[in-house]
Write a protein that holds these residues in place. Sequence first.
Motif, PDB file in Angstrom:
ATOM      1  N   LEU A   1       0.840  -1.190   0.000  1.00  0.00           N
ATOM      2  CA  LEU A   1       0.000   0.000   0.000  1.00  0.00           C
ATOM      3  C   LEU A   1       0.878   1.244   0.000  1.00  0.00           C
ATOM      4  CD1 LEU A   1      -2.552  -0.994   2.813  1.00  0.00           C
ATOM      5  CD2 LEU A   1      -2.970  -1.049   0.344  1.00  0.00           C
ATOM      6  N   SER A   2       0.352   2.349  -0.516  1.00  0.00           N
ATOM      7  CA  SER A   2       1.036   3.627  -0.385  1.00  0.00           C
ATOM      8  C   SER A   2       0.831   4.138   1.039  1.00  0.00           C
ATOM      9  CB  SER A   2       0.476   4.643  -1.383  1.00  0.00           C
ATOM     10  OG  SER A   2      -0.850   5.006  -1.002  1.00  0.00           O
TER      11      SER A   2
ATOM     12  N   GLN B   1      -0.458   6.974   1.925  1.00  0.00           N
ATOM     13  CA  GLN B   1      -1.796   7.552   2.030  1.00  0.00           C
ATOM     14  C   GLN B   1      -2.857   6.456   2.141  1.00  0.00           C
ATOM     15  OE1 GLN B   1      -2.610  10.669   2.536  1.00  0.00           O
ATOM     16  NE2 GLN B   1      -0.460  11.262   2.461  1.00  0.00           N
ATOM     17  N   GLN B   2      -2.665   5.361   1.422  1.00  0.00           N
ATOM     18  CA  GLN B   2      -3.613   4.251   1.517  1.00  0.00           C
ATOM     19  C   GLN B   2      -3.591   3.627   2.913  1.00  0.00           C
ATOM     20  OE1 GLN B   2      -2.062   1.996  -1.833  1.00  0.00           O
ATOM     21  NE2 GLN B   2      -3.894   2.419  -3.052  1.00  0.00           N
TER      22      GLN B   2
ATOM     23  N   ALA C   1      -5.325   5.910   5.348  1.00  0.00           N
ATOM     24  CA  ALA C   1      -6.777   5.780   5.192  1.00  0.00           C
ATOM     25  C   ALA C   1      -7.285   4.488   5.822  1.00  0.00           C
ATOM     26  CB  ALA C   1      -7.144   5.830   3.702  1.00  0.00           C
ATOM     27  N   LYS C   2      -6.519   3.423   5.648  1.00  0.00           N
ATOM     28  CA  LYS C   2      -6.920   2.130   6.220  1.00  0.00           C
ATOM     29  C   LYS C   2      -6.886   2.187   7.746  1.00  0.00           C
ATOM     30  CE  LYS C   2      -6.110  -2.827   5.527  1.00  0.00           C
ATOM     31  NZ  LYS C   2      -7.495  -3.040   5.078  1.00  0.00           N
TER      32      LYS C   2
END
Length: 204
Positions: free
Chosen positions: A59-60, A62-63, A66-67
């Motif tokens: 994942l990035s 930012q991802q 968010a998670k």
Amino acid sequence: MSNSSATTERQVDSNLFITVSGPPGCGATTLTEGLADALNCGYVIGGDIFRDLADERDLSLQQLIAKAEEDDEIDRALDQRLRRIAEQWGAANKAFILESRLAGWLAGNRADLRIWLDAPEEVRIERLSDQEEIAAVMRVREVSEAGRYESYYGIDVEDQSFYDLSINTARWDADTVRDMVLTAVEDYDPETDEGAFTTRDVTI
């Protein structure tokens, strides 16, 4: 704050376990790296562990952020790794520096010296401008993290009562901030220390 890497000839002999904490853009990474150089010791940056978690999940950043908003597993995985590091180095009787927003809490009474850094919001935003962080994201992240820490662990991240040093890093450059902390480290005598605060052990 100075953009220099905060390296000088000053070297300090110490076996203290030090934690460095503060909000995004406070200068915690710069201070940690400068201290580690002067103390010739190891260190761990919480953000690096977070990046490791992102890489492991493909994942990035930012991802992953968010998670983390949706699932407490991310925060707890990060904090468990930091706790293990604190336990290892807290018992090692060697100089070590742990940096993260919750480092002082996670290290608990294992820490010899806890440092809190801060700076006005506009200063911190400017420092983060080249790291793809924007003001709105930073504000949301701070508020969201504070709420999650309170919900998960009953921690008020604004409580600075148990920190040994609290420094506004917008008032001095990076070298001066580092030297202030090094002076405290160098002059610390555990035999005469009557100021240690007992910290409850946080259940992760």
